[in-house]
Scaffold this motif. Structure first.
Motif, PDB file in Angstrom:
ATOM      1  N   VAL A 183      33.365  37.894  37.025  1.00 44.42           N
ATOM      2  CA  VAL A 183      31.944  38.914  36.522  1.00 44.42           C
ATOM      3  C   VAL A 183      32.092  39.046  35.393  1.00 44.42           C
ATOM      4  O   VAL A 183      31.874  38.961  34.336  1.00 44.42           O
ATOM      5  N   LEU A 184      33.075  40.124  35.500  1.00 44.14           N
ATOM      6  CA  LEU A 184      33.549  41.010  33.714  1.00 44.14           C
ATOM      7  C   LEU A 184      34.772  39.959  33.024  1.00 44.14           C
ATOM      8  O   LEU A 184      32.987  40.370  31.261  1.00 44.14           O
ATOM      9  N   ARG A 185      34.679  39.242  33.183  1.00 42.71           N
ATOM     10  CA  ARG A 185      34.748  37.770  31.700  1.00 42.71           C
ATOM     11  C   ARG A 185      33.993  37.247  31.089  1.00 42.71           C
ATOM     12  O   ARG A 185      33.613  36.772  30.556  1.00 42.71           O
ATOM     13  N   ALA A 186      32.857  36.795  32.912  1.00 40.83           N
ATOM     14  CA  ALA A 186      31.596  36.052  32.517  1.00 40.83           C
ATOM     15  C   ALA A 186      30.557  37.480  31.265  1.00 40.83           C
ATOM     16  O   ALA A 186      30.339  36.275  30.520  1.00 40.83           O
ATOM     17  N   GLY A 187      30.797  38.426  31.684  1.00 41.41           N
ATOM     18  CA  GLY A 187      30.297  39.041  30.705  1.00 41.41           C
ATOM     19  C   GLY A 187      30.792  39.412  29.810  1.00 41.41           C
ATOM     20  O   GLY A 187      29.840  39.826  29.178  1.00 41.41           O
ATOM     21  N   THR A 230      31.622  53.068  30.168  1.00 46.73           N
ATOM     22  CA  THR A 230      31.912  52.362  31.958  1.00 46.73           C
ATOM     23  C   THR A 230      31.082  51.146  31.991  1.00 46.73           C
ATOM     24  O   THR A 230      30.422  50.940  30.871  1.00 46.73           O
ATOM     25  N   LEU A 231      31.375  50.429  32.877  1.00 49.44           N
ATOM     26  CA  LEU A 231      30.730  48.662  33.277  1.00 49.44           C
ATOM     27  C   LEU A 231      29.954  49.268  33.861  1.00 49.44           C
ATOM     28  O   LEU A 231      29.690  50.443  34.766  1.00 49.44           O
ATOM     29  N   ASP A 232      28.799  48.089  33.368  1.00 48.37           N
ATOM     30  CA  ASP A 232      27.312  48.145  34.381  1.00 48.37           C
ATOM     31  C   ASP A 232      26.887  46.514  34.086  1.00 48.37           C
ATOM     32  O   ASP A 232      26.710  45.876  33.730  1.00 48.37           O
ATOM     33  N   PRO A 245      29.838  52.242  19.135  1.00 50.15           N
ATOM     34  CA  PRO A 245      28.721  51.398  19.275  1.00 50.15           C
ATOM     35  C   PRO A 245      28.598  50.106  18.989  1.00 50.15           C
ATOM     36  O   PRO A 245      27.363  49.008  20.028  1.00 50.15           O
ATOM     37  N   SER A 246      29.715  49.055  20.420  1.00 50.65           N
ATOM     38  CA  SER A 246      29.880  47.946  20.481  1.00 50.65           C
ATOM     39  C   SER A 246      30.668  48.273  22.537  1.00 50.65           C
ATOM     40  O   SER A 246      31.659  47.725  21.800  1.00 50.65           O
ATOM     41  N   PRO A 247      30.365  48.988  23.352  1.00 48.13           N
ATOM     42  CA  PRO A 247      31.187  49.310  24.307  1.00 48.13           C
ATOM     43  C   PRO A 247      32.197  48.149  24.483  1.00 48.13           C
ATOM     44  O   PRO A 247      32.723  48.331  25.457  1.00 48.13           O
ATOM     45  N   TRP A 248      31.915  46.618  24.817  1.00 48.14           N
ATOM     46  CA  TRP A 248      32.202  45.557  25.787  1.00 48.14           C
ATOM     47  C   TRP A 248      33.897  45.865  24.636  1.00 48.14           C
ATOM     48  O   TRP A 248      34.320  45.115  25.082  1.00 48.14           O
ATOM     49  N   THR A 249      33.875  46.194  23.480  1.00 52.55           N
ATOM     50  CA  THR A 249      34.506  46.281  22.473  1.00 52.55           C
ATOM     51  C   THR A 249      36.235  46.443  22.839  1.00 52.55           C
ATOM     52  O   THR A 249      36.934  46.569  22.931  1.00 52.55           O
ATOM     53  N   ALA A 250      35.662  47.863  23.589  1.00 51.92           N
ATOM     54  CA  ALA A 250      36.124  48.688  24.335  1.00 51.92           C
ATOM     55  C   ALA A 250      36.587  48.599  25.786  1.00 51.92           C
ATOM     56  O   ALA A 250      37.587  49.067  26.228  1.00 51.92           O
ATOM     57  N   ALA A 256      29.555  46.675  28.975  1.00 45.64           N
ATOM     58  CA  ALA A 256      30.155  48.057  29.602  1.00 45.64           C
ATOM     59  C   ALA A 256      28.997  49.010  28.666  1.00 45.64           C
ATOM     60  O   ALA A 256      29.086  50.290  28.210  1.00 45.64           O
ATOM     61  N   ILE A 257      27.610  49.137  29.282  1.00 48.27           N
ATOM     62  CA  ILE A 257      26.843  49.966  28.944  1.00 48.27           C
ATOM     63  C   ILE A 257      26.448  50.607  29.587  1.00 48.27           C
ATOM     64  O   ILE A 257      24.792  51.480  29.413  1.00 48.27           O
ATOM     65  N   GLY A 258      27.228  50.921  30.190  1.00 48.52           N
ATOM     66  CA  GLY A 258      26.988  51.525  31.645  1.00 48.52           C
ATOM     67  C   GLY A 258      26.637  53.574  31.082  1.00 48.52           C
ATOM     68  O   GLY A 258      25.514  53.822  31.910  1.00 48.52           O
ATOM     69  N   ARG A 259      27.095  53.744  29.870  1.00 51.40           N
ATOM     70  CA  ARG A 259      26.982  55.419  29.181  1.00 51.40           C
ATOM     71  C   ARG A 259      25.014  55.060  29.099  1.00 51.40           C
ATOM     72  O   ARG A 259      24.709  56.431  29.301  1.00 51.40           O
TER      73      ARG A 259
END
Length: 290
Positions: free
Chosen positions: A61-65, A124-126, A104-109, A79-82
């Protein structure tokens, strides 16, 4: 996962219900932000920079996301949990409201390597925009392994149909139009196909007379402010239908539907125009319904 599930199975193999429950319990144990000891909660609580081995399903799921985030320019972000917590849509509800600045771009972290991942910043992941779809796919796979050939699975409005009904008709499903908009019902035959709908009427709260959608736009750091009422996507994978519906909703009717059309996605978008609604379809969806 804060929702319900149902399954209609023709000649269900013995133990079908227990098998479905086992799959859903596995998904919850890995990907529920509502469970303090789930894999996703433990990952989110791990020190920044520390690698953590993830269970296979969660890694899928993480890789697909992350792929979807790349494809959509970050409109879909796992990674939009915050941001979710900041706007009161997370497990803590309104008590979790925070004014902390967002990445500014959570997934890149988020960094992934083999079966491990780590956070490179305090994000954080969501998986609320993709996990229900994955659960539908996982339940369908479990039923097929048990020998079931004809069934309809539904989890929180995401559906997958396999085979046909006892009367040899396909699994016909009606996609509801957003409340208050008089539009024709979208009727889809699910034969080895999944459908997911994202809508501004599903989860929201009113604040100062304004409707705040739970669909959050990472680019603006808050609820999506376009006029998209709903997006419905058909796909082989319920997980991808779920993610695409979210991404198109965030991108809006022009950019979202253009991206979907470029990638051959079957999507239907309903936009609020004045007191009514306007419907848009990608060529693939129009051909499917034609």
């Amino acid at each position: 996962m804060g929702t319900s599930w149902s399954a209609r199975i023709v000649d269900p193999p013995p133990g079908s219900e227990a098998a479905i429950e086992a799959v859903l319990n596995r998904v919850i144990a890995q990907m529920s932000n509502w469970e303090a000891d789930s894999a996703i909660s433990r990952f989110n609580a791990a020190p920044v920079g520390q690698w953590m081995a993830l269970p296979a399903d969660m890694m899928t799921v993480l890789r697909a996301g992350l792929d979807m985030a790349r494809l959509s320019g970050g409109a879909f972000d796992p990674a939009i949990g915050r941001l979710v917590a900041q706007w009161g849509f997370g497990p803590d509800g309104l008590t979790g409201l925070s004014a902390a600045p967002n990445h500014p771009s959570p997934w890149t972290a988020i960094e992934v390597a083999d079966d491990r991942a780590r956070r490179m910043a305090d994000v954080t992941l969501d998986f609320s925009g993709i996990a229900k779809g994955f659960a539908v796919d996982a339940v369908a796979a479990a039923l097929r392994e048990m020998g079931a050939g004809h069934f309809l699975i539904e989890i929180g409005g995401e559906l997958r149909g396999q085979g046909v009904k006892p009367d040899l008709q396909p699994w016909w499903v009606d996609v509801e139009a957003p409340p208050g908009l008089s539009l024709p019902v979208l009727r889809i035959a699910l034969c080895g196909l999944s459908v997911a709908t994202s809508g501004d009427y599903r989860r929201f709260r009113e604040e100062g007379g304004k409707r705040l959608s739970h669909s959050l736009d990472p680019a603006v750091g808050g609820p999506v402010a376009n006029d998209v009422a709903s997006v419905t996507v058909c796909h082989d994978s319920a997980m991808m239908a779920d993610a695409w519906a979210t991404a198109i909703t965030i991108l809006g009717h022009e950019r979202g539907m253009a991206l979907a059309a470029r990638h051959g996605i079957a999507a239907c978008l309903i936009r609020r125009v004045g007191a009514g609604g306007q419907e848009y379809m990608t060529p693939v969806m129009a051909a499917m319904l034609g």
